[in-house]
Scaffold this active site. Structure first.
Site, PDB file in Angstrom:
ATOM      1  N   LYS A   1       3.454  -6.130   5.076  1.00 13.37           N
ATOM      2  CA  LYS A   1       3.201  -6.201   3.634  1.00 13.37           C
ATOM      3  C   LYS A   1       3.127  -7.672   3.208  1.00 13.37           C
ATOM      4  O   LYS A   1       3.479  -8.574   3.982  1.00 13.37           O
ATOM      5  CB  LYS A   1       4.306  -5.427   2.915  1.00 13.37           C
ATOM      6  CG  LYS A   1       4.294  -3.925   3.248  1.00 13.37           C
ATOM      7  CD  LYS A   1       5.447  -3.193   2.585  1.00 13.37           C
ATOM      8  CE  LYS A   1       5.383  -1.700   2.855  1.00 13.37           C
ATOM      9  NZ  LYS A   1       6.502  -0.967   2.208  1.00 13.37           N
TER      10      LYS A   1
ATOM     11  N   TYR B   1      -1.304   5.127  -0.642  1.00 14.47           N
ATOM     12  CA  TYR B   1      -0.026   5.658  -1.133  1.00 14.47           C
ATOM     13  C   TYR B   1      -0.210   6.882  -2.033  1.00 14.47           C
ATOM     14  O   TYR B   1       0.657   7.165  -2.867  1.00 14.47           O
ATOM     15  CB  TYR B   1       0.740   4.559  -1.874  1.00 14.47           C
ATOM     16  CG  TYR B   1       1.425   3.551  -0.954  1.00 14.47           C
ATOM     17  CD1 TYR B   1       2.390   3.965  -0.031  1.00 14.47           C
ATOM     18  CD2 TYR B   1       1.141   2.194  -1.023  1.00 14.47           C
ATOM     19  CE1 TYR B   1       3.035   3.053   0.801  1.00 14.47           C
ATOM     20  CE2 TYR B   1       1.780   1.269  -0.189  1.00 14.47           C
ATOM     21  CZ  TYR B   1       2.733   1.716   0.714  1.00 14.47           C
ATOM     22  OH  TYR B   1       3.377   0.822   1.543  1.00 14.47           O
TER      23      TYR B   1
ATOM     24  N   ASN C   1      10.289  -4.737   1.429  1.00 17.52           N
ATOM     25  CA  ASN C   1      10.802  -4.296   2.742  1.00 17.52           C
ATOM     26  C   ASN C   1       9.841  -4.566   3.899  1.00 17.52           C
ATOM     27  O   ASN C   1       9.882  -3.920   4.940  1.00 17.52           O
ATOM     28  CB  ASN C   1      11.258  -2.830   2.693  1.00 17.52           C
ATOM     29  CG  ASN C   1      10.130  -1.853   2.432  1.00 17.52           C
ATOM     30  OD1 ASN C   1       8.997  -2.255   2.181  1.00 17.52           O
ATOM     31  ND2 ASN C   1      10.421  -0.579   2.523  1.00 17.52           N
TER      32      ASN C   1
ATOM     33  N   HIS D   1       5.177  -1.435   6.799  1.00 25.05           N
ATOM     34  CA  HIS D   1       4.906  -0.009   6.652  1.00 25.05           C
ATOM     35  C   HIS D   1       4.610   0.582   8.022  1.00 25.05           C
ATOM     36  O   HIS D   1       3.972  -0.073   8.853  1.00 25.05           O
ATOM     37  CB  HIS D   1       3.680   0.210   5.753  1.00 25.05           C
ATOM     38  CG  HIS D   1       3.046   1.552   5.949  1.00 25.05           C
ATOM     39  ND1 HIS D   1       3.539   2.680   5.340  1.00 25.05           N
ATOM     40  CD2 HIS D   1       2.001   1.964   6.729  1.00 25.05           C
ATOM     41  CE1 HIS D   1       2.810   3.726   5.743  1.00 25.05           C
ATOM     42  NE2 HIS D   1       1.871   3.309   6.577  1.00 25.05           N
TER      43      HIS D   1
ATOM     44  N   GLU E   1      -4.505   7.205   7.998  1.00 21.29           N
ATOM     45  CA  GLU E   1      -4.375   5.795   7.597  1.00 21.29           C
ATOM     46  C   GLU E   1      -5.277   4.898   8.451  1.00 21.29           C
ATOM     47  O   GLU E   1      -5.890   3.955   7.944  1.00 21.29           O
ATOM     48  CB  GLU E   1      -2.910   5.363   7.702  1.00 21.29           C
ATOM     49  CG  GLU E   1      -2.048   6.035   6.632  1.00 21.29           C
ATOM     50  CD  GLU E   1      -0.546   5.828   6.816  1.00 21.29           C
ATOM     51  OE1 GLU E   1      -0.145   5.072   7.734  1.00 21.29           O
ATOM     52  OE2 GLU E   1       0.224   6.422   6.038  1.00 21.29           O
TER      53      GLU E   1
HETATM   54  P1  RTP Z   1       6.406   2.899   4.187  1.00 18.28           P
HETATM   55  O1  RTP Z   1       5.413   3.976   3.790  1.00 18.28           O
HETATM   56  O2  RTP Z   1       6.160   1.591   3.486  1.00 18.28           O
HETATM   57  O3  RTP Z   1       6.580   2.765   5.663  1.00 18.28           O
HETATM   58  O4  RTP Z   1       7.802   3.375   3.634  1.00 18.28           O
HETATM   59  P2  RTP Z   1       8.532   4.753   3.833  1.00 18.28           P
HETATM   60  O5  RTP Z   1       7.623   5.819   4.369  1.00 18.28           O
HETATM   61  O6  RTP Z   1       9.744   4.440   4.623  1.00 18.28           O
HETATM   62  O7  RTP Z   1       8.953   5.072   2.344  1.00 18.28           O
HETATM   63  P3  RTP Z   1       8.162   5.789   1.161  1.00 18.28           P
HETATM   64  O8  RTP Z   1       9.126   6.698   0.478  1.00 18.28           O
HETATM   65  O9  RTP Z   1       6.854   6.346   1.645  1.00 18.28           O
HETATM   66  O10 RTP Z   1       7.889   4.575   0.185  1.00 18.28           O
HETATM   67  C1  RTP Z   1       6.837   3.692   0.396  1.00 18.28           C
HETATM   68  C2  RTP Z   1       7.251   2.318  -0.037  1.00 18.28           C
HETATM   69  O11 RTP Z   1       7.519   2.326  -1.439  1.00 18.28           O
HETATM   70  C3  RTP Z   1       8.528   1.373  -1.735  1.00 18.28           C
HETATM   71  N1  RTP Z   1       9.640   2.050  -2.409  1.00 18.28           N
HETATM   72  N2  RTP Z   1      10.217   1.554  -3.473  1.00 18.28           N
HETATM   73  N3  RTP Z   1      13.005   3.133  -5.164  1.00 18.28           N
HETATM   74  C4  RTP Z   1      12.069   2.228  -4.959  1.00 18.28           C
HETATM   75  O12 RTP Z   1      11.946   1.255  -5.675  1.00 18.28           O
HETATM   76  C5  RTP Z   1      11.188   2.419  -3.810  1.00 18.28           C
HETATM   77  N4  RTP Z   1      11.203   3.435  -2.977  1.00 18.28           N
HETATM   78  C6  RTP Z   1      10.216   3.212  -2.071  1.00 18.28           C
HETATM   79  C7  RTP Z   1       8.971   0.758  -0.434  1.00 18.28           C
HETATM   80  O13 RTP Z   1       8.231  -0.461  -0.251  1.00 18.28           O
HETATM   81  C8  RTP Z   1       8.552   1.797   0.587  1.00 18.28           C
HETATM   82  O14 RTP Z   1       8.363   1.221   1.869  1.00 18.28           O
END
Ligand code: RTP
Length: 148
Positions: free
Chosen positions: A9, A49, A112, A115, A126
């Protein structure tokens, strides 16, 4: 071969962590199949997303992802989708184990670093979204030293 989409990112690119993240996947034994630095559009990110469109953090997430270029990669190998996510660490870096990328290098969920696709099916979606011209497979001689 199983493939996954890993993306550094904008915070990871700006903090100079691309090499570190690439190196971890290389050292593990996974195969680099594609890599690009890209300035994504809002529309492209909203597509990536799409599953999170209803979440309260969605606008913040899109704005974060628009702060600079990203580095997108396709990695291949045995169990690379699941193990790739283990290597990234938990979504919230404070829950990520030391030794993972997020566990070692960041603190906040909204910054973070990286991804990783969450299933084989979403990985293929993707990869098609980020590499619309396709990704070419190639034979790696070192595979005989990695796989039994
Ligand atoms: P990623 O897709 O980035 O690998 O992350 P992930 O599956 O572990 O998590 P996901 O729930 O799909 O969320 C995507 C990205 O959104 C941001 N996020 N912010 N509460 C919050 O502010 C929040 N929750 C999620 C994070 O950057 C997350 O990686």
């Amino acid at each position: 071969m199983e493939r996954t989409y890993i993306m550094v990112k904008p915070d990871g690119v700006e903090r100079g962590l691309v090499g570190e993240i690439v190196q971890r996947f290389e050292k593990k034994g996974y195969q680099l199949l594609a890599l690009q630095l890209l300035h994504p559009t809002k529309q492209h990110l909203e597509q990536h997303y799409a599953d999170l469109a209803g979440k309260p953090f969605f606008p913040k997430l899109i704005n974060y992802m628009l702060t600079g270029p990203v580095v997108g990669m396709v990695w291949g190998g045995k169990g690379v989708v699941k193990t790739g996510r283990v290597m990234l660490g938990a979504t919230n870096p404070l829950d990520s184990a030391p030794g993972t990328i997020r566990g070692d290098y960041c603190v906040d969920v909204g910054k973070n670093l990286c991804h990783g696709s969450d299933s084989v099916e979403s990985a293929e979606k993707e990869i098609a979204l980020w590499f619309p011209d396709g990704v070419r497979a190639y034979k790696r001689h070192v595979d005989s030293l990695i796989y039994e």
